[in-house]
Write a protein that holds these residues in place. Structure first.
Motif, PDB file in Angstrom:
ATOM      1  N   ASN A 327       0.847  -1.221  -0.047  1.00 41.77           N
ATOM      2  CA  ASN A 327      -0.248   0.126   0.026  1.00 41.77           C
ATOM      3  C   ASN A 327       0.960   1.221  -0.125  1.00 41.77           C
ATOM      4  O   ASN A 327       0.502   2.148  -0.704  1.00 41.77           O
ATOM      5  CB  ASN A 327      -1.099  -0.013   1.200  1.00 41.77           C
ATOM      6  CG  ASN A 327      -2.003  -1.067   1.086  1.00 41.77           C
ATOM      7  OD1 ASN A 327      -2.538  -1.441  -0.120  1.00 41.77           O
ATOM      8  ND2 ASN A 327      -2.491  -1.711   2.242  1.00 41.77           N
ATOM      9  N   LYS A 328       2.003   1.241   0.575  1.00 41.46           N
ATOM     10  CA  LYS A 328       2.799   2.366   0.889  1.00 41.46           C
ATOM     11  C   LYS A 328       3.512   2.576  -0.551  1.00 41.46           C
ATOM     12  O   LYS A 328       3.659   3.612  -1.051  1.00 41.46           O
ATOM     13  CB  LYS A 328       4.099   2.205   1.907  1.00 41.46           C
ATOM     14  CG  LYS A 328       3.690   2.155   3.185  1.00 41.46           C
ATOM     15  CD  LYS A 328       4.647   2.102   4.177  1.00 41.46           C
ATOM     16  CE  LYS A 328       4.278   1.826   5.550  1.00 41.46           C
ATOM     17  NZ  LYS A 328       5.576   1.439   6.495  1.00 41.46           N
ATOM     18  N   TYR A 329       3.726   1.584  -1.336  1.00 45.21           N
ATOM     19  CA  TYR A 329       4.539   1.421  -2.441  1.00 45.21           C
ATOM     20  C   TYR A 329       3.332   2.015  -3.781  1.00 45.21           C
ATOM     21  O   TYR A 329       3.618   2.749  -4.598  1.00 45.21           O
ATOM     22  CB  TYR A 329       4.733   0.150  -3.107  1.00 45.21           C
ATOM     23  CG  TYR A 329       5.950   0.377  -4.103  1.00 45.21           C
ATOM     24  CD1 TYR A 329       6.896   0.547  -4.414  1.00 45.21           C
ATOM     25  CD2 TYR A 329       5.108  -0.058  -5.748  1.00 45.21           C
ATOM     26  CE1 TYR A 329       7.688   0.655  -5.527  1.00 45.21           C
ATOM     27  CE2 TYR A 329       5.938  -0.086  -6.675  1.00 45.21           C
ATOM     28  CZ  TYR A 329       7.268   0.448  -6.524  1.00 45.21           C
ATOM     29  OH  TYR A 329       8.048   0.510  -7.530  1.00 45.21           O
ATOM     30  N   TYR A 330       2.112   1.769  -3.686  1.00 41.44           N
ATOM     31  CA  TYR A 330       0.987   2.356  -4.350  1.00 41.44           C
ATOM     32  C   TYR A 330       1.055   4.188  -4.161  1.00 41.44           C
ATOM     33  O   TYR A 330       0.927   4.708  -5.268  1.00 41.44           O
ATOM     34  CB  TYR A 330      -0.288   1.893  -4.027  1.00 41.44           C
ATOM     35  CG  TYR A 330      -0.618   0.527  -4.258  1.00 41.44           C
ATOM     36  CD1 TYR A 330      -0.137  -0.261  -5.207  1.00 41.44           C
ATOM     37  CD2 TYR A 330      -1.354  -0.103  -3.494  1.00 41.44           C
ATOM     38  CE1 TYR A 330      -0.371  -1.427  -5.307  1.00 41.44           C
ATOM     39  CE2 TYR A 330      -1.928  -1.649  -3.590  1.00 41.44           C
ATOM     40  CZ  TYR A 330      -1.559  -2.389  -4.592  1.00 41.44           C
ATOM     41  OH  TYR A 330      -1.544  -3.601  -4.953  1.00 41.44           O
ATOM     42  N   LYS A 331       1.209   4.363  -2.992  1.00 39.02           N
ATOM     43  CA  LYS A 331       1.132   6.058  -2.661  1.00 39.02           C
ATOM     44  C   LYS A 331       2.422   6.643  -3.259  1.00 39.02           C
ATOM     45  O   LYS A 331       2.498   7.531  -3.802  1.00 39.02           O
ATOM     46  CB  LYS A 331       0.873   5.996  -1.262  1.00 39.02           C
ATOM     47  CG  LYS A 331      -0.363   5.632  -0.605  1.00 39.02           C
ATOM     48  CD  LYS A 331      -0.364   5.872   0.872  1.00 39.02           C
ATOM     49  CE  LYS A 331      -1.702   5.319   1.354  1.00 39.02           C
ATOM     50  NZ  LYS A 331      -1.769   5.264   2.842  1.00 39.02           N
ATOM     51  N   ALA A 332       3.542   5.902  -3.117  1.00 40.22           N
ATOM     52  CA  ALA A 332       5.044   6.450  -3.343  1.00 40.22           C
ATOM     53  C   ALA A 332       4.897   6.420  -4.965  1.00 40.22           C
ATOM     54  O   ALA A 332       5.582   7.349  -5.567  1.00 40.22           O
ATOM     55  CB  ALA A 332       6.019   5.506  -2.930  1.00 40.22           C
ATOM     56  N   THR A 333       4.272   5.691  -5.574  1.00 36.99           N
ATOM     57  CA  THR A 333       4.448   5.662  -7.098  1.00 36.99           C
ATOM     58  C   THR A 333       2.998   6.454  -7.784  1.00 36.99           C
ATOM     59  O   THR A 333       2.890   6.327  -8.975  1.00 36.99           O
ATOM     60  CB  THR A 333       4.695   4.157  -7.929  1.00 36.99           C
ATOM     61  OG1 THR A 333       3.380   3.262  -7.126  1.00 36.99           O
ATOM     62  CG2 THR A 333       5.923   3.604  -7.374  1.00 36.99           C
ATOM     63  N   ASN A 334       2.229   7.160  -6.912  1.00 34.31           N
ATOM     64  CA  ASN A 334       1.256   7.866  -7.251  1.00 34.31           C
ATOM     65  C   ASN A 334       0.217   7.008  -7.930  1.00 34.31           C
ATOM     66  O   ASN A 334      -0.515   7.505  -8.997  1.00 34.31           O
ATOM     67  CB  ASN A 334       1.717   8.970  -8.087  1.00 34.31           C
ATOM     68  CG  ASN A 334       0.581  10.395  -7.960  1.00 34.31           C
ATOM     69  OD1 ASN A 334      -0.132  10.539  -7.285  1.00 34.31           O
ATOM     70  ND2 ASN A 334       0.696  10.843  -9.143  1.00 34.31           N
ATOM     71  N   GLN A 335      -0.023   5.955  -7.614  1.00 36.88           N
ATOM     72  CA  GLN A 335      -1.160   5.284  -8.086  1.00 36.88           C
ATOM     73  C   GLN A 335      -2.457   5.102  -7.153  1.00 36.88           C
ATOM     74  O   GLN A 335      -2.521   4.225  -6.335  1.00 36.88           O
ATOM     75  CB  GLN A 335      -0.874   3.711  -8.218  1.00 36.88           C
ATOM     76  CG  GLN A 335       0.334   3.402  -9.255  1.00 36.88           C
ATOM     77  CD  GLN A 335       0.856   1.950  -9.302  1.00 36.88           C
ATOM     78  OE1 GLN A 335       0.137   1.364 -10.292  1.00 36.88           O
ATOM     79  NE2 GLN A 335       1.962   1.598  -8.816  1.00 36.88           N
ATOM     80  N   LYS A 336      -3.147   6.087  -7.132  1.00 38.58           N
ATOM     81  CA  LYS A 336      -4.269   6.719  -6.300  1.00 38.58           C
ATOM     82  C   LYS A 336      -5.255   5.567  -6.262  1.00 38.58           C
ATOM     83  O   LYS A 336      -5.948   5.272  -5.111  1.00 38.58           O
ATOM     84  CB  LYS A 336      -4.920   8.011  -6.763  1.00 38.58           C
ATOM     85  CG  LYS A 336      -3.874   8.946  -6.483  1.00 38.58           C
ATOM     86  CD  LYS A 336      -4.530  10.459  -7.021  1.00 38.58           C
ATOM     87  CE  LYS A 336      -3.299  11.465  -7.039  1.00 38.58           C
ATOM     88  NZ  LYS A 336      -3.829  12.654  -7.397  1.00 38.58           N
ATOM     89  N   PHE A 337      -5.736   5.026  -7.315  1.00 38.37           N
ATOM     90  CA  PHE A 337      -6.845   3.880  -7.449  1.00 38.37           C
ATOM     91  C   PHE A 337      -6.576   2.809  -6.522  1.00 38.37           C
ATOM     92  O   PHE A 337      -7.199   2.426  -5.824  1.00 38.37           O
ATOM     93  CB  PHE A 337      -7.250   3.629  -8.730  1.00 38.37           C
ATOM     94  CG  PHE A 337      -8.121   2.410  -9.003  1.00 38.37           C
ATOM     95  CD1 PHE A 337      -9.260   2.508  -8.415  1.00 38.37           C
ATOM     96  CD2 PHE A 337      -7.682   1.371  -9.572  1.00 38.37           C
ATOM     97  CE1 PHE A 337     -10.227   1.392  -8.550  1.00 38.37           C
ATOM     98  CE2 PHE A 337      -8.684   0.193  -9.754  1.00 38.37           C
ATOM     99  CZ  PHE A 337     -10.022   0.259  -9.175  1.00 38.37           C
ATOM    100  N   LEU A 338      -5.499   2.222  -6.712  1.00 38.33           N
ATOM    101  CA  LEU A 338      -4.629   1.032  -5.923  1.00 38.33           C
ATOM    102  C   LEU A 338      -4.480   1.161  -4.462  1.00 38.33           C
ATOM    103  O   LEU A 338      -4.840   0.498  -3.874  1.00 38.33           O
ATOM    104  CB  LEU A 338      -3.466   0.519  -6.707  1.00 38.33           C
ATOM    105  CG  LEU A 338      -3.316   0.042  -8.175  1.00 38.33           C
ATOM    106  CD1 LEU A 338      -2.322  -0.298  -8.467  1.00 38.33           C
ATOM    107  CD2 LEU A 338      -4.664  -1.070  -8.251  1.00 38.33           C
TER     108      LEU A 338
END
Length: 430
Positions: A327-338
């Motif tokens: 989940n942190k990686y989704y945020k770090a890579t700016n994948q808002k939907f995921l």
């Protein structure tokens, strides 16, 4: 405490039947597993192990052994213990089922499981129609067809893909017993009964309507036909049986597609839409509505899990930290939907790679493919079908994260292992 061998065997078999049937209900099944463990601990002197059975038990318990080996890698001691607690059935089942392997009545257990599970799901289907008539009216009128299977599974208290994984196995086994009833020349009423159980089980697979389960159940039918039936019937009977089954299944499928036109859309355009947006789901207008359950979402998750796994080799992020780190990686890579929906890996091989590093997917391969080996060695379509169902289900989901996958696989793996040991013993003694 003393108990006769006959009464112990009966009680042991009843426990196996109850646990197998209750598998789709987490709390009752968990209680039964505890009682089963206590029962076997009381009569621990009846347990017997061989070198071969101990190796088999190690294979079944390998996911737990891996968690213990890399326990130091968890950020939280308490969360690490909780992760292990979810997998304790992978110790209990091999310890007590394989320890009593000579007492496992394989076909009788499977037959009881198939009949009871189908009747229980039938009860909940009738209950669903009574309690949620508005949902069935929507379904019959072609409105929101995509949600029906998930709503039905939720009414039972289980996730739809998990329920359909169970039902796919039930349906394949039911077909096996249809053929067995003809091979054993049972009375007509029994043949009709097994035929009804089979058709009901297949109907429920279609009603829950998850893609992988439907594909798996059809392939499972082929396995039953070729591995079990060809050696027991002459060519004429095989052709007649095949035509009858194809006509029945084709008719049921046709009626479902006519009543549920979304099936055609779901298995084509919906599944494979927006594949050019892998890793860029936020560019899709309202991705929740358009790609929530599509392949592009799965592939985007896998891409992120793979990238994060490579950053954390060789030992991974820890058993309790897989989902939070993803989940942190989704945020770090700016994948808002995921990030918004906190999607898990949806692939057991990647999940274990992320958590445990290099050893993770190797253990998953050992665990799942050992089931396949047992089926291949015994030339048993039931076991091979289970392997196929569990293997493919874990390609698009992560069932070794949840009770309905851990206990389900651990229980049947132990039963299959017991049956394999029995057959090997027969060969040695013959």
């Amino acid at each position: 405490m003393k108990i006769s061998e006959k009464n112990f065997n009966k009680t042991f078999h009843v426990f196996l039947c109850l646990i197998a049937t209750a598998m789709i209900f987490r709390k009752p099944c968990s209680l039964l597993i505890i009682l089963f463990a206590v029962f076997n601990l009381i009569f621990f002197k009846k347990l017997k192990y061989t070198k071969t059975s101990l190796l088999l038990m190690a294979c079944i318990g390998s996911p737990v052994l891996l968690e213990l080996l890399l326990f130091w890698n968890n950020d939280s001691f308490a969360k690490g213990l909780k992760a292990i607690e979810k997998s304790t059935s992978l110790i209990i089942f091999p310890l007590f089922i394989i320890g009593n392997y000579q007492r496992v009545n394989f076909l009788k257990l499977v037959k009881t499981y198939v009949i009871l599970t189908t009747l229980i799901v039938l009860f909940f289907f009738i209950r669903f129609n009574v309690i949620y008539p508005e949902l069935m009216n929507k379904y019959l009128n072609g409105i929101h067809l995509w949600e029906m299977g998930y709503q039905f599974a939720m009414s039972i208290g289980i996730h739809a893909p998990a329920l359909n994984m169970h039902l796919a196995f039930v349906s394949v086994c039911a077909l096996y017993f249809v053929f067995e009833s003809f091979h054993n020349q049972e009375k007509v009423k029994f043949k009709i009964f097994y035929g009804i159980i089979f058709l009901l089980s297949f109907f429920f697979v279609l009603f829950v309507n998850t893609r992988m389960a439907l594909i798996n159940v059809l392939i499972g039918f082929l396995l039953v036909f070729f591995f079990e039936i060809r050696s027991k019937f002459n060519l004429k009977k095989i052709v007649l049986a095949a035509i009858t089954i194809v006509v029945l299944l084709g008719g049921i499928l046709y009626l479902f597609v006519q009543k549920d036109p979304y099936m055609k859309e779901k298995y084509s355009t919906v599944s494979f839409a927006y594949m050019d947006k892998v890793g860029k789901l936020d560019e899709i207008d309202h991705p929740e509505a358009k790609v929530f359950n599509s392949l592009v979402t799965r592939v985007s998750i896998w891409k992120s899990a793979w990238e994060l796994s490579l950053k954390n080799l060789p030992f991974g992020v820890g058993a309790s930290d897989g989902k939070p780190e993803l989940n942190k990686y989704y945020k770090a890579t700016n994948q808002k939907f995921l990030a918004k929906y906190e999607f898990p890996t949806h692939n057991q091989f990647l999940d274990f790679l992320l958590k445990f590093g290099i050893l993770g997917p190797l253990v998953v391969v050992l665990y799942i493919f050992m089931i396949g080996y047992l089926g291949y060695d015994l030339k048993n379509a039931i076991i091979l079908s289970f392997f196929l169902i569990f293997f493919t289900s874990n390609l698009i989901d992560d069932f070794l994260l949840r009770f309905d996958g851990i206990a389900f696989s651990g229980f049947w793996f132990s039963v299959f292992g017991s049956y394999w040991l029995q057959q090997k013993l027969l060969v040695v003694n013959s």
